[in-house]
Motif scaffolding. Sequence first.
Motif, PDB file in Angstrom:
ATOM      1  N   ILE A 143      -5.848 -47.379 -41.306  1.00 43.39           N
ATOM      2  CA  ILE A 143      -6.617 -46.857 -41.837  1.00 43.39           C
ATOM      3  C   ILE A 143      -5.460 -45.578 -41.896  1.00 43.39           C
ATOM      4  CG2 ILE A 143      -8.752 -46.756 -41.007  1.00 43.39           C
ATOM      5  CD1 ILE A 143      -8.519 -45.919 -38.631  1.00 43.39           C
ATOM      6  N   GLY A 144      -3.757 -46.071 -41.216  1.00 45.15           N
ATOM      7  CA  GLY A 144      -3.210 -44.608 -41.721  1.00 45.15           C
ATOM      8  C   GLY A 144      -2.896 -43.913 -42.499  1.00 45.15           C
ATOM      9  N   ASN A 145      -3.165 -44.761 -43.995  1.00 43.62           N
ATOM     10  CA  ASN A 145      -2.828 -43.822 -45.469  1.00 43.62           C
ATOM     11  C   ASN A 145      -3.635 -44.998 -45.910  1.00 43.62           C
ATOM     12  OD1 ASN A 145      -1.592 -42.451 -46.867  1.00 43.62           O
ATOM     13  ND2 ASN A 145       0.430 -43.291 -47.772  1.00 43.62           N
ATOM     14  N   ALA A 146      -4.088 -43.815 -46.980  1.00 46.01           N
ATOM     15  CA  ALA A 146      -5.692 -44.410 -48.076  1.00 46.01           C
ATOM     16  C   ALA A 146      -4.752 -45.927 -48.697  1.00 46.01           C
ATOM     17  CB  ALA A 146      -5.563 -44.064 -48.997  1.00 46.01           C
ATOM     18  N   PRO A 147      -3.969 -45.547 -49.472  1.00 48.97           N
ATOM     19  CA  PRO A 147      -3.081 -46.855 -49.991  1.00 48.97           C
ATOM     20  C   PRO A 147      -3.410 -48.371 -49.737  1.00 48.97           C
ATOM     21  CG  PRO A 147      -1.592 -45.084 -50.381  1.00 48.97           C
ATOM     22  CD  PRO A 147      -2.905 -45.015 -49.756  1.00 48.97           C
ATOM     23  N   ASN A 148      -3.154 -48.194 -48.303  1.00 53.13           N
ATOM     24  CA  ASN A 148      -3.479 -49.905 -47.011  1.00 53.13           C
ATOM     25  C   ASN A 148      -4.558 -49.708 -46.821  1.00 53.13           C
ATOM     26  OD1 ASN A 148      -0.770 -48.024 -46.372  1.00 53.13           O
ATOM     27  ND2 ASN A 148      -1.251 -47.753 -44.499  1.00 53.13           N
ATOM     28  N   LEU A 149      -6.241 -49.154 -47.162  1.00 57.26           N
ATOM     29  CA  LEU A 149      -6.973 -50.319 -47.565  1.00 57.26           C
ATOM     30  C   LEU A 149      -7.071 -50.762 -48.495  1.00 57.26           C
ATOM     31  CD1 LEU A 149      -9.239 -50.720 -45.750  1.00 57.26           C
ATOM     32  CD2 LEU A 149     -10.124 -48.551 -45.873  1.00 57.26           C
ATOM     33  N   MET A 150      -7.040 -50.030 -49.498  1.00 59.60           N
ATOM     34  CA  MET A 150      -6.771 -50.746 -50.877  1.00 59.60           C
ATOM     35  C   MET A 150      -6.197 -51.343 -51.360  1.00 59.60           C
ATOM     36  SD  MET A 150      -7.113 -46.900 -52.711  1.00 59.60           S
ATOM     37  CE  MET A 150      -7.823 -47.315 -54.253  1.00 59.60           C
ATOM     38  N   VAL A 151      -4.928 -51.566 -50.984  1.00 56.46           N
ATOM     39  CA  VAL A 151      -3.919 -52.732 -51.078  1.00 56.46           C
ATOM     40  C   VAL A 151      -4.655 -53.733 -50.243  1.00 56.46           C
ATOM     41  CG1 VAL A 151      -2.413 -53.395 -50.664  1.00 56.46           C
ATOM     42  CG2 VAL A 151      -1.580 -52.068 -51.539  1.00 56.46           C
ATOM     43  N   LYS A 152      -5.235 -54.036 -48.904  1.00 56.61           N
ATOM     44  CA  LYS A 152      -6.031 -55.083 -49.115  1.00 56.61           C
ATOM     45  C   LYS A 152      -7.218 -55.259 -49.360  1.00 56.61           C
ATOM     46  CE  LYS A 152      -8.381 -55.749 -44.497  1.00 56.61           C
ATOM     47  NZ  LYS A 152      -9.933 -55.650 -45.167  1.00 56.61           N
ATOM     48  N   ALA A 153      -7.732 -54.679 -49.548  1.00 56.47           N
ATOM     49  CA  ALA A 153      -9.349 -54.489 -50.765  1.00 56.47           C
ATOM     50  C   ALA A 153      -8.932 -55.563 -51.215  1.00 56.47           C
ATOM     51  CB  ALA A 153      -9.818 -53.780 -50.732  1.00 56.47           C
ATOM     52  N   ILE A 154      -8.039 -55.381 -52.922  1.00 60.34           N
ATOM     53  CA  ILE A 154      -7.738 -55.869 -53.407  1.00 60.34           C
ATOM     54  C   ILE A 154      -7.156 -57.235 -53.349  1.00 60.34           C
ATOM     55  CG2 ILE A 154      -5.754 -56.249 -55.492  1.00 60.34           C
ATOM     56  CD1 ILE A 154      -6.303 -53.021 -55.420  1.00 60.34           C
ATOM     57  N   ALA A 155      -6.444 -57.752 -52.524  1.00 59.57           N
ATOM     58  CA  ALA A 155      -5.832 -58.811 -52.361  1.00 59.57           C
ATOM     59  C   ALA A 155      -6.556 -59.340 -51.712  1.00 59.57           C
ATOM     60  CB  ALA A 155      -4.962 -59.049 -50.582  1.00 59.57           C
ATOM     61  N   GLU A 156      -7.793 -59.037 -50.505  1.00 64.95           N
ATOM     62  CA  GLU A 156      -8.983 -59.807 -50.451  1.00 64.95           C
ATOM     63  C   GLU A 156      -9.718 -60.884 -51.466  1.00 64.95           C
ATOM     64  OE1 GLU A 156      -9.154 -58.325 -45.779  1.00 64.95           O
ATOM     65  OE2 GLU A 156     -10.918 -57.295 -47.456  1.00 64.95           O
ATOM     66  N   ASP A 157      -9.620 -59.310 -52.694  1.00 66.71           N
ATOM     67  CA  ASP A 157     -10.869 -59.634 -54.034  1.00 66.71           C
ATOM     68  C   ASP A 157     -10.218 -60.828 -54.201  1.00 66.71           C
ATOM     69  OD1 ASP A 157     -12.710 -58.945 -55.234  1.00 66.71           O
ATOM     70  OD2 ASP A 157     -11.517 -58.121 -56.703  1.00 66.71           O
ATOM     71  N   ARG A 158      -9.248 -60.764 -54.570  1.00 58.81           N
ATOM     72  CA  ARG A 158      -7.977 -61.918 -55.046  1.00 58.81           C
ATOM     73  C   ARG A 158      -7.918 -63.367 -53.717  1.00 58.81           C
ATOM     74  NH1 ARG A 158      -4.425 -60.726 -59.540  1.00 58.81           N
ATOM     75  NH2 ARG A 158      -6.183 -58.708 -60.229  1.00 58.81           N
ATOM     76  N   GLY A 159      -8.615 -63.686 -53.179  1.00 56.44           N
ATOM     77  CA  GLY A 159      -8.113 -64.511 -52.298  1.00 56.44           C
ATOM     78  C   GLY A 159      -7.438 -64.685 -51.202  1.00 56.44           C
ATOM     79  N   VAL A 160      -6.864 -63.862 -50.993  1.00 51.61           N
ATOM     80  CA  VAL A 160      -6.022 -63.241 -49.575  1.00 51.61           C
ATOM     81  C   VAL A 160      -6.115 -63.412 -47.955  1.00 51.61           C
ATOM     82  CG1 VAL A 160      -3.603 -62.720 -48.974  1.00 51.61           C
ATOM     83  CG2 VAL A 160      -4.407 -62.978 -51.342  1.00 51.61           C
ATOM     84  N   GLY A 161      -6.423 -64.294 -47.200  1.00 50.68           N
ATOM     85  CA  GLY A 161      -7.079 -64.454 -45.710  1.00 50.68           C
ATOM     86  C   GLY A 161      -5.664 -62.782 -45.323  1.00 50.68           C
ATOM     87  N   MET A 162      -6.144 -61.973 -45.362  1.00 43.29           N
ATOM     88  CA  MET A 162      -5.818 -60.516 -44.389  1.00 43.29           C
ATOM     89  C   MET A 162      -6.081 -60.792 -43.512  1.00 43.29           C
ATOM     90  SD  MET A 162      -3.528 -58.947 -47.546  1.00 43.29           S
ATOM     91  CE  MET A 162      -3.104 -57.691 -46.411  1.00 43.29           C
TER      92      MET A 162
END
Length: 469
Positions: free
Chosen positions: A423-442
């Motif tokens: 939550i330190g920067n908005a792109p962090n959470l967006m990148v995490k969400a996109i990766a998880e949406d692609r099946g990456v276990g973050m």
Amino acid sequence: MRQIRWPLLLAALCLPGLAGAADFDGAALSPVWGLPFAGLLLSIAVAPLLAPLFWHHHFGKVSAAWALAFLLPFAAWAGVGVASQSLVHALLAEYIPFVILLTALFTVSGGIYIRGNLHGSPGLNTAILGLGAVLASFMGTTGASMLLIRPLLRANDNRRHKAHAVVFFIFIVSNAGGSLTPLGDPPLFLGFLKGVDFFWTISHIFPETLFLVGALLAIFFALDSWFYHRRDECLPADPTPDTRGIGFDGSVNFLLLGAVVGLVLLSGFWKSDVLIHIHGTDVGLPGLVRDVGLIGVTLLSLKLTPTQVHVDNQFAWAPMAEVAKLFAGIFLTIIPVIAMLKAGANGPFGAVIAAVTRSDGSPDPAAYFWATGALSSFLDNAPTYLVFFNTAGGDPQVLMTTLAPTLAAISAGAVFMGANTYIGNAPNLMVKAIAEDRGVGMPSFFGYMLWSGAVLIPLFALITVIWFR
């Protein structure tokens, strides 16, 4: 959360144009008012681990519940008028411009498909991260992140271990890379609007940035090479078929991305006395034009981007929706926390302010670096930057000259340490969400902090010893 970063001051590029809200005395508040904010952060950290199914379906309701846990008691304590003015200001001056900007960047970047099957070798992955670091200072950390995260994921879709690549992507592209110009991250643009020269940052924290990005790329290359050469690392068949060359589909979005940058810059340079007064908040004409323009760019992107590009990109709104819902709660529950920080030495967090001053009354750059960074890891880094900018005197001419080490420490802390948490920067959470949406276990919230603690904190300690003693 601190934010964004192009996210928060590209979201805060929005703040300057919308100054003027009903303020209340943060010195009169108790630290107890920070509990809803702390509760929301704890929910983001723990709920996905303890109740993942519940969190997946109800995280928006949880965010809203914590927001109400602040707003309702605050209305009873300060009065409905003050509470409603604070709510309107948070929405009009901060949250809505923030979401509009992020949506525009998310949509435009999601409309660009890098055609071709890149193979995720350590060299290629490192090159993508390095390119992202360069782009981040010129198109913002959000723009660079949204442009490159999908190609990185696709390049590594035949590998078993890829979460580490996303983690380092957040470190480098979503944060550290945006430290060289006011276009890169919101705090730096706020400094620019306060009178800091456009090229001051690149001339004063370039060595620190080069060291941090270079060290992270080297560490990543070594780690990725170790994974890559494991016997079972690559899948028998690559999910993405090979193609003859590399190209771009949806290239019209490059023009629209330029329009986004132009609109944001326009809102910062354009001065106008035209104001719309809405329940204690002044909405400036430059900010209004910017937001309307960004909405127009978003709609144009959706209309002009071929459907196949979105299909190829696996474009979906879920990551944007997650960020919008969680940050709605963050922007509201953070209201009393920022007010208490703004109260300075006489406020509930006076010890934080006092900690950055030496016994002789001079500012301590090392303390400013860590204080700004620590708070920017969990709070919006744009207002955090302003708090310490003003604590150090607030005179840009003095800060750029006599107190240059202090301003460099504030700037570096606000940008670099946004990578410490999701939550330190908005792109962090967006990148995490996109990766998880692609099946990456973050990694989980705390799992990610183990990564940042092990990799980033030692590098920040070295930066302190070398540059901010």
